[in-house]
Design a protein around this motif. Structure first.
Motif, PDB file in Angstrom:
ATOM      1  N   TYR A  14       0.823  -1.209   0.000  1.00  0.00           N
ATOM      2  CA  TYR A  14       0.000   0.000   0.000  1.00  0.00           C
ATOM      3  C   TYR A  14       0.862   1.266   0.000  1.00  0.00           C
ATOM      4  CZ  TYR A  14      -4.311  -2.578   0.627  1.00  0.00           C
ATOM      5  OH  TYR A  14      -5.385  -3.407   0.441  1.00  0.00           O
ATOM      6  N   ARG A  15       2.169   1.116   0.256  1.00  0.00           N
ATOM      7  CA  ARG A  15       3.128   2.224   0.180  1.00  0.00           C
ATOM      8  C   ARG A  15       4.022   1.941  -1.014  1.00  0.00           C
ATOM      9  NH1 ARG A  15       4.135   7.382   1.535  1.00  0.00           N
ATOM     10  NH2 ARG A  15       6.234   7.741   2.243  1.00  0.00           N
ATOM     11  N   VAL A  16       3.978   2.792  -2.037  1.00  0.00           N
ATOM     12  CA  VAL A  16       4.690   2.533  -3.284  1.00  0.00           C
ATOM     13  C   VAL A  16       5.529   3.741  -3.697  1.00  0.00           C
ATOM     14  CG1 VAL A  16       2.995   0.877  -4.135  1.00  0.00           C
ATOM     15  CG2 VAL A  16       2.689   3.289  -4.635  1.00  0.00           C
ATOM     16  N   ALA A  17       6.476   3.492  -4.597  1.00  0.00           N
ATOM     17  CA  ALA A  17       7.303   4.557  -5.163  1.00  0.00           C
ATOM     18  C   ALA A  17       7.142   4.537  -6.672  1.00  0.00           C
ATOM     19  CB  ALA A  17       8.764   4.347  -4.790  1.00  0.00           C
ATOM     20  N   CYS A  18       7.203   5.707  -7.278  1.00  0.00           N
ATOM     21  CA  CYS A  18       7.138   5.811  -8.734  1.00  0.00           C
ATOM     22  C   CYS A  18       8.216   6.782  -9.182  1.00  0.00           C
ATOM     23  CB  CYS A  18       5.761   6.303  -9.180  1.00  0.00           C
ATOM     24  SG  CYS A  18       5.583   6.372 -10.985  1.00  0.00           S
ATOM     25  N   ASP A  19       8.979   6.385 -10.214  1.00  0.00           N
ATOM     26  CA  ASP A  19      10.006   7.268 -10.773  1.00  0.00           C
ATOM     27  C   ASP A  19       9.860   7.407 -12.286  1.00  0.00           C
ATOM     28  OD1 ASP A  19      10.924   4.846 -11.729  1.00  0.00           O
ATOM     29  OD2 ASP A  19      12.791   4.892 -10.605  1.00  0.00           O
ATOM     30  N   GLY A  20       8.736   7.013 -12.799  1.00  0.00           N
ATOM     31  CA  GLY A  20       8.494   7.114 -14.229  1.00  0.00           C
ATOM     32  C   GLY A  20       8.998   5.921 -15.016  1.00  0.00           C
ATOM     33  N   GLY A  21       9.892   5.135 -14.416  1.00  0.00           N
ATOM     34  CA  GLY A  21      10.357   3.901 -15.012  1.00  0.00           C
ATOM     35  C   GLY A  21      11.178   4.021 -16.273  1.00  0.00           C
ATOM     36  N   GLU A  22      11.674   5.187 -16.601  1.00  0.00           N
ATOM     37  CA  GLU A  22      12.422   5.351 -17.841  1.00  0.00           C
ATOM     38  C   GLU A  22      13.836   5.846 -17.589  1.00  0.00           C
ATOM     39  OE1 GLU A  22      10.258   7.619 -20.726  1.00  0.00           O
ATOM     40  OE2 GLU A  22       8.392   6.652 -20.208  1.00  0.00           O
ATOM     41  N   GLY A  23      14.436   5.504 -16.458  1.00  0.00           N
ATOM     42  CA  GLY A  23      15.792   5.924 -16.151  1.00  0.00           C
ATOM     43  C   GLY A  23      15.920   7.432 -16.118  1.00  0.00           C
ATOM     44  N   ALA A  24      16.858   7.966 -16.861  1.00  0.00           N
ATOM     45  CA  ALA A  24      17.102   9.410 -16.886  1.00  0.00           C
ATOM     46  C   ALA A  24      15.938  10.181 -17.503  1.00  0.00           C
ATOM     47  CB  ALA A  24      18.378   9.708 -17.648  1.00  0.00           C
ATOM     48  N   PRO A  28      11.298  12.660 -10.911  1.00  0.00           N
ATOM     49  CA  PRO A  28      11.786  12.440  -9.550  1.00  0.00           C
ATOM     50  C   PRO A  28      10.976  11.351  -8.850  1.00  0.00           C
ATOM     51  CG  PRO A  28      11.468  14.773  -9.975  1.00  0.00           C
ATOM     52  CD  PRO A  28      10.890  14.036 -11.140  1.00  0.00           C
ATOM     53  N   ARG A  29      11.642  10.537  -8.055  1.00  0.00           N
ATOM     54  CA  ARG A  29      10.947   9.460  -7.338  1.00  0.00           C
ATOM     55  C   ARG A  29      10.011  10.071  -6.297  1.00  0.00           C
ATOM     56  NH1 ARG A  29      14.601   5.002  -5.388  1.00  0.00           N
ATOM     57  NH2 ARG A  29      14.209   4.358  -7.510  1.00  0.00           N
ATOM     58  N   VAL A  30       8.771   9.627  -6.323  1.00  0.00           N
ATOM     59  CA  VAL A  30       7.783  10.045  -5.335  1.00  0.00           C
ATOM     60  C   VAL A  30       7.258   8.807  -4.628  1.00  0.00           C
ATOM     61  CG1 VAL A  30       7.058  12.182  -6.455  1.00  0.00           C
ATOM     62  CG2 VAL A  30       5.948  10.062  -7.092  1.00  0.00           C
ATOM     63  N   TYR A  31       6.959   8.958  -3.345  1.00  0.00           N
ATOM     64  CA  TYR A  31       6.394   7.867  -2.545  1.00  0.00           C
ATOM     65  C   TYR A  31       4.921   8.174  -2.345  1.00  0.00           C
ATOM     66  CZ  TYR A  31      11.180   6.503  -1.884  1.00  0.00           C
ATOM     67  OH  TYR A  31      12.474   6.102  -2.113  1.00  0.00           O
ATOM     68  N   LEU A  32       4.102   7.181  -2.634  1.00  0.00           N
ATOM     69  CA  LEU A  32       2.652   7.366  -2.599  1.00  0.00           C
ATOM     70  C   LEU A  32       2.011   6.335  -1.676  1.00  0.00           C
ATOM     71  CD1 LEU A  32       2.334   7.644  -6.460  1.00  0.00           C
ATOM     72  CD2 LEU A  32       2.284   9.550  -4.862  1.00  0.00           C
ATOM     73  N   GLN A  33       0.934   6.713  -1.023  1.00  0.00           N
ATOM     74  CA  GLN A  33       0.170   5.826  -0.151  1.00  0.00           C
ATOM     75  C   GLN A  33      -1.134   5.479  -0.849  1.00  0.00           C
ATOM     76  OE1 GLN A  33       1.175   4.675   2.959  1.00  0.00           O
ATOM     77  NE2 GLN A  33      -0.629   3.374   2.929  1.00  0.00           N
ATOM     78  N   ILE A  34      -1.384   4.194  -1.039  1.00  0.00           N
ATOM     79  CA  ILE A  34      -2.637   3.754  -1.658  1.00  0.00           C
ATOM     80  C   ILE A  34      -3.705   3.669  -0.573  1.00  0.00           C
ATOM     81  CG2 ILE A  34      -3.815   1.862  -2.851  1.00  0.00           C
ATOM     82  CD1 ILE A  34      -1.115   1.132  -4.096  1.00  0.00           C
ATOM     83  N   PRO A  35      -4.800   4.403  -0.700  1.00  0.00           N
ATOM     84  CA  PRO A  35      -5.877   4.307   0.287  1.00  0.00           C
ATOM     85  C   PRO A  35      -6.519   2.913   0.238  1.00  0.00           C
ATOM     86  CG  PRO A  35      -6.144   6.266  -1.085  1.00  0.00           C
ATOM     87  CD  PRO A  35      -5.079   5.419  -1.710  1.00  0.00           C
ATOM     88  N   ARG A  36      -6.718   2.308   1.376  1.00  0.00           N
ATOM     89  CA  ARG A  36      -7.323   0.970   1.432  1.00  0.00           C
ATOM     90  C   ARG A  36      -8.771   0.978   0.940  1.00  0.00           C
ATOM     91  NH1 ARG A  36      -4.030  -2.714   4.121  1.00  0.00           N
ATOM     92  NH2 ARG A  36      -2.296  -1.728   5.192  1.00  0.00           N
ATOM     93  N   GLU A  37      -9.432   2.116   1.028  1.00  0.00           N
ATOM     94  CA  GLU A  37     -10.831   2.205   0.583  1.00  0.00           C
ATOM     95  C   GLU A  37     -10.948   2.076  -0.937  1.00  0.00           C
ATOM     96  OE1 GLU A  37      -9.505   5.275   2.212  1.00  0.00           O
ATOM     97  OE2 GLU A  37      -9.587   4.000   3.970  1.00  0.00           O
ATOM     98  N   CYS A  46       3.445  11.218 -13.783  1.00  0.00           N
ATOM     99  CA  CYS A  46       3.255  10.493 -15.048  1.00  0.00           C
ATOM    100  C   CYS A  46       1.857   9.906 -15.216  1.00  0.00           C
ATOM    101  CB  CYS A  46       4.305   9.386 -15.175  1.00  0.00           C
ATOM    102  SG  CYS A  46       4.144   8.061 -13.952  1.00  0.00           S
ATOM    103  N   ASP A  47       0.982  10.105 -14.240  1.00  0.00           N
ATOM    104  CA  ASP A  47      -0.402   9.628 -14.274  1.00  0.00           C
ATOM    105  C   ASP A  47      -0.533   8.102 -14.262  1.00  0.00           C
ATOM    106  OD1 ASP A  47      -1.477  12.190 -14.231  1.00  0.00           O
ATOM    107  OD2 ASP A  47      -1.406  12.369 -16.409  1.00  0.00           O
TER     108      ASP A  47
END
Length: 59
Positions: A14-24, A28-37, A46-47
């Protein structure tokens, strides 16, 4: 030219990180919390839609 749909990823936590997945070329890496609801969250850069595995059939 058509715009590609944002990526959807199934995750185990439920706690994830996203960096766009395309290297350079990503973002910027962001940490996101997925709501359980809702079981998902969208990356503000990057949507990408990050869906917890327990909610993948409902989203």
């Amino acid at each position: 030219m058509a715009t590609e749909a944002p990526e959807t990823r199934i995750v185990d936590s439920y706690r994830v990180a996203c960096d766009g997945g395309e290297g350079a070329l990503g973002h910027p890496r962001v940490y996101l919390q997925i709501p359980r609801e809702t079981g998902f969250v969208e990356c503000p850069y990057c949507d990408a839609k990050l869906v917890h595995k327990d909610h993948q059939s409902t989203n």
